[in-house]
Write an enzyme that holds these catalytic residues in place. Structure first.
Site, PDB file in Angstrom:
ATOM      1  NE  ARG A  49      47.406  28.418 -48.602  1.00 44.04           N
ATOM      2  CZ  ARG A  49      46.897  27.311 -49.143  1.00 44.04           C
ATOM      3  NH1 ARG A  49      46.412  26.362 -48.377  1.00 44.04           N
ATOM      4  NH2 ARG A  49      46.889  27.158 -50.436  1.00 44.04           N
TER       5      ARG A  49
ATOM      6  CE  LYS B 171      49.965  22.223 -49.692  1.00 46.68           C
ATOM      7  NZ  LYS B 171      50.381  22.834 -50.980  1.00 46.68           N
TER       8      LYS B 171
ATOM      9  NE  ARG C 219      45.529  21.421 -58.461  1.00 46.04           N
ATOM     10  CZ  ARG C 219      45.911  21.958 -57.297  1.00 46.04           C
ATOM     11  NH1 ARG C 219      46.521  21.228 -56.382  1.00 46.04           N
ATOM     12  NH2 ARG C 219      45.691  23.233 -57.072  1.00 46.04           N
TER      13      ARG C 219
ATOM     14  NE  ARG D 233      45.834  28.530 -55.926  1.00 44.33           N
ATOM     15  CZ  ARG D 233      45.823  27.346 -56.532  1.00 44.33           C
ATOM     16  NH1 ARG D 233      45.634  27.269 -57.828  1.00 44.33           N
ATOM     17  NH2 ARG D 233      45.997  26.254 -55.828  1.00 44.33           N
TER      18      ARG D 233
ATOM     19  NE  ARG E 265      41.865  23.778 -56.598  1.00 43.08           N
ATOM     20  CZ  ARG E 265      42.755  23.786 -55.611  1.00 43.08           C
ATOM     21  NH1 ARG E 265      43.190  22.635 -55.123  1.00 43.08           N
ATOM     22  NH2 ARG E 265      43.194  24.906 -55.094  1.00 43.08           N
TER      23      ARG E 265
HETATM   24  P1  ADP Z   1      49.028  20.641 -53.684  1.00 47.13           P
HETATM   25  O1  ADP Z   1      48.004  19.833 -52.916  1.00 47.13           O
HETATM   26  O2  ADP Z   1      50.322  20.777 -52.951  1.00 47.13           O
HETATM   27  O3  ADP Z   1      48.509  21.964 -54.165  1.00 47.13           O
HETATM   28  P2  ADP Z   1      48.729  18.522 -55.689  1.00 47.13           P
HETATM   29  O4  ADP Z   1      49.023  17.306 -54.867  1.00 47.13           O
HETATM   30  O5  ADP Z   1      47.305  18.770 -56.052  1.00 47.13           O
HETATM   31  O6  ADP Z   1      49.386  19.832 -55.008  1.00 47.13           O
HETATM   32  O7  ADP Z   1      49.628  18.415 -57.010  1.00 47.13           O
HETATM   33  C1  ADP Z   1      49.575  19.420 -58.025  1.00 47.13           C
HETATM   34  C2  ADP Z   1      49.617  18.760 -59.405  1.00 47.13           C
HETATM   35  O8  ADP Z   1      50.899  18.182 -59.620  1.00 47.13           O
HETATM   36  C3  ADP Z   1      48.610  17.647 -59.605  1.00 47.13           C
HETATM   37  O9  ADP Z   1      48.185  17.700 -60.959  1.00 47.13           O
HETATM   38  C4  ADP Z   1      49.413  16.365 -59.320  1.00 47.13           C
HETATM   39  O10 ADP Z   1      48.918  15.239 -60.056  1.00 47.13           O
HETATM   40  C5  ADP Z   1      50.791  16.765 -59.832  1.00 47.13           C
HETATM   41  N1  ADP Z   1      51.898  16.179 -59.049  1.00 47.13           N
HETATM   42  C6  ADP Z   1      51.965  16.045 -57.696  1.00 47.13           C
HETATM   43  N2  ADP Z   1      53.151  15.531 -57.327  1.00 47.13           N
HETATM   44  C7  ADP Z   1      53.856  15.357 -58.477  1.00 47.13           C
HETATM   45  C8  ADP Z   1      55.178  14.854 -58.765  1.00 47.13           C
HETATM   46  N3  ADP Z   1      56.006  14.452 -57.786  1.00 47.13           N
HETATM   47  N4  ADP Z   1      55.564  14.819 -60.078  1.00 47.13           N
HETATM   48  C9  ADP Z   1      54.723  15.236 -61.065  1.00 47.13           C
HETATM   49  N5  ADP Z   1      53.492  15.719 -60.864  1.00 47.13           N
HETATM   50  C10 ADP Z   1      53.050  15.772 -59.580  1.00 47.13           C
HETATM   51  P1  AMP Z   2      44.413  24.822 -51.534  1.00 45.71           P
HETATM   52  O1  AMP Z   2      43.398  23.796 -51.886  1.00 45.71           O
HETATM   53  O2  AMP Z   2      45.231  24.451 -50.334  1.00 45.71           O
HETATM   54  O3  AMP Z   2      45.263  25.221 -52.728  1.00 45.71           O
HETATM   55  O4  AMP Z   2      43.600  26.129 -51.082  1.00 45.71           O
HETATM   56  C1  AMP Z   2      42.713  26.784 -51.986  1.00 45.71           C
HETATM   57  C2  AMP Z   2      42.374  28.183 -51.463  1.00 45.71           C
HETATM   58  O5  AMP Z   2      41.686  28.097 -50.199  1.00 45.71           O
HETATM   59  C3  AMP Z   2      43.579  29.095 -51.187  1.00 45.71           C
HETATM   60  O6  AMP Z   2      44.068  29.741 -52.363  1.00 45.71           O
HETATM   61  C4  AMP Z   2      42.971  30.077 -50.177  1.00 45.71           C
HETATM   62  O7  AMP Z   2      42.153  31.040 -50.802  1.00 45.71           O
HETATM   63  C5  AMP Z   2      42.067  29.156 -49.334  1.00 45.71           C
HETATM   64  N1  AMP Z   2      42.810  28.582 -48.187  1.00 45.71           N
HETATM   65  C6  AMP Z   2      43.124  27.271 -48.002  1.00 45.71           C
HETATM   66  N2  AMP Z   2      43.805  27.104 -46.847  1.00 45.71           N
HETATM   67  C7  AMP Z   2      43.947  28.341 -46.301  1.00 45.71           C
HETATM   68  C8  AMP Z   2      44.583  28.841 -45.127  1.00 45.71           C
HETATM   69  N3  AMP Z   2      45.240  28.028 -44.272  1.00 45.71           N
HETATM   70  N4  AMP Z   2      44.540  30.178 -44.894  1.00 45.71           N
HETATM   71  C9  AMP Z   2      43.899  30.999 -45.734  1.00 45.71           C
HETATM   72  N5  AMP Z   2      43.276  30.607 -46.864  1.00 45.71           N
HETATM   73  C10 AMP Z   2      43.304  29.281 -47.158  1.00 45.71           C
END
Ligand code: ADP
Ligand code: AMP
Length: 217
Positions: A88, A13, A127, A171, A160
């Site tokens: 969520r 995302k 990541r 998660r 992170r």
């Molecule tokens: P989200 O925001 O949904 O939690 P991220 O966009 O941060 O996920 O992506 C999670 C990890 O996967 C990051 O390290 C990113 O660089 C990698 N990633 C995202 N999309 C792809 C893809 N299509 N193929 C390979 N790696 C990806």
């Molecule tokens: P994310 O960056 O989207 O992976 O979110 C990191 C953390 O923030 C999650 O694991 C939750 O603890 C909190 N969080 C983010 N968005 C929400 C949401 N919509 N509802 C509840 N907790 C959230």
């Protein structure tokens, strides 16, 4: 137009958000980014969210919903938004859709990034995230041009705390227990486009932008 970017943690995302926001001309609103910013700044909201985030649990609905509806009334978001990481829970989804409807706003697109669990674990453990702007990288699939330095803003790229192996498992369990149930609600009340998020970043990008163009046209 309001757009919901949906999918499990690690689905991609954050990686796709900037391109979508630019194409749709709406601000990218990530609840996770908002919590991390508050954490860095030591605000009360940040202190409250920290325990939940560290355990891989969700911050309570009442806190998140007020935060998002308030953000959606800011000048840059009144004509639309890209919501990432929200809703969520079923309660968040119903409340958001009711609230948007009451404002005369419509969800123009829901993008559902579908990715297998084993792929999610590999993505989250590799990541790396910019400590300032939140840009998302991966040690193998998408490294920054200069190791440890963000391409977008030049700040430090770090791992992170909640991308540790233990928290990643928590998660994903939270996603399956509480967030997956949001999808049927979204399917009932909006148009959901399912996209195979297992594909390479550029292919996913082409697919999501095609959805935005179709919704915009
Ligand atoms: P989200 O925001 O949904 O939690 P991220 O966009 O941060 O996920 O992506 C999670 C990890 O996967 C990051 O390290 C990113 O660089 C990698 N990633 C995202 N999309 C792809 C893809 N299509 N193929 C390979 N790696 C990806
Ligand atoms: P994310 O960056 O989207 O992976 O979110 C990191 C953390 O923030 C999650 O694991 C939750 O603890 C909190 N969080 C983010 N968005 C929400 C949401 N919509 N509802 C509840 N907790 C959230």
């Amino acid at each position: 137009m309001d757009i919901i970017l949906f999918g499990p943690p690690g689905a991609g995302k954050g990686t796709q958000a900037a391109a979508i926001a630019e194409r749709a001309r709406v601000p990218h609103i990530s609840t996770g980014d908002i919590f991390r910013k508050n954490l860095r700044e030591g605000t009360e909201l940040g202190k409250l969210a920290k325990g939940y985030m560290d355990r891989g649990e969700l911050v309570p609905d009442s806190v998140v919903c007020d935060l998002v509806t308030d953000r959606l009334t800011h000048a840059d978001a009144v004509a639309g938004s890209l919501l990432d990481g929200f809703p969520r829970t079923v309660m968040q989804a119903e409340l958001l859709l009711d609230w948007l409807e009451a404002q005369g706003r419509t969800v123009g697109a829901v993008i559902n990034l579908q990715v297998d669990d084993d792929v999610l674990v590999r993505r989250l453990s590799g990541r790396r995230t910019c400590s300032a702007c939140g840009a998302s990288y991966h040690v193998d699939h998408n490294p920054p041009s200069v190791a440890g330095v963000c391409d977008e803003c030049g700040s430090a790229v770090v791992q992170r705390a909640d991308d540790s192996e233990e928290t990643v498992a928590a998660r994903l369990a939270t996603y399956h227990d509480q967030t997956a149930a949001v999808l049927p609600v979204l399917r009932r009340r909006a148009t959901v486009s399912d996209i195979d998020g297992n594909q390479a970043i550029d292919r996913v990008k082409a697919a999501v932008l095609a959805v935005i163009d179709a919704a915009d046209g």
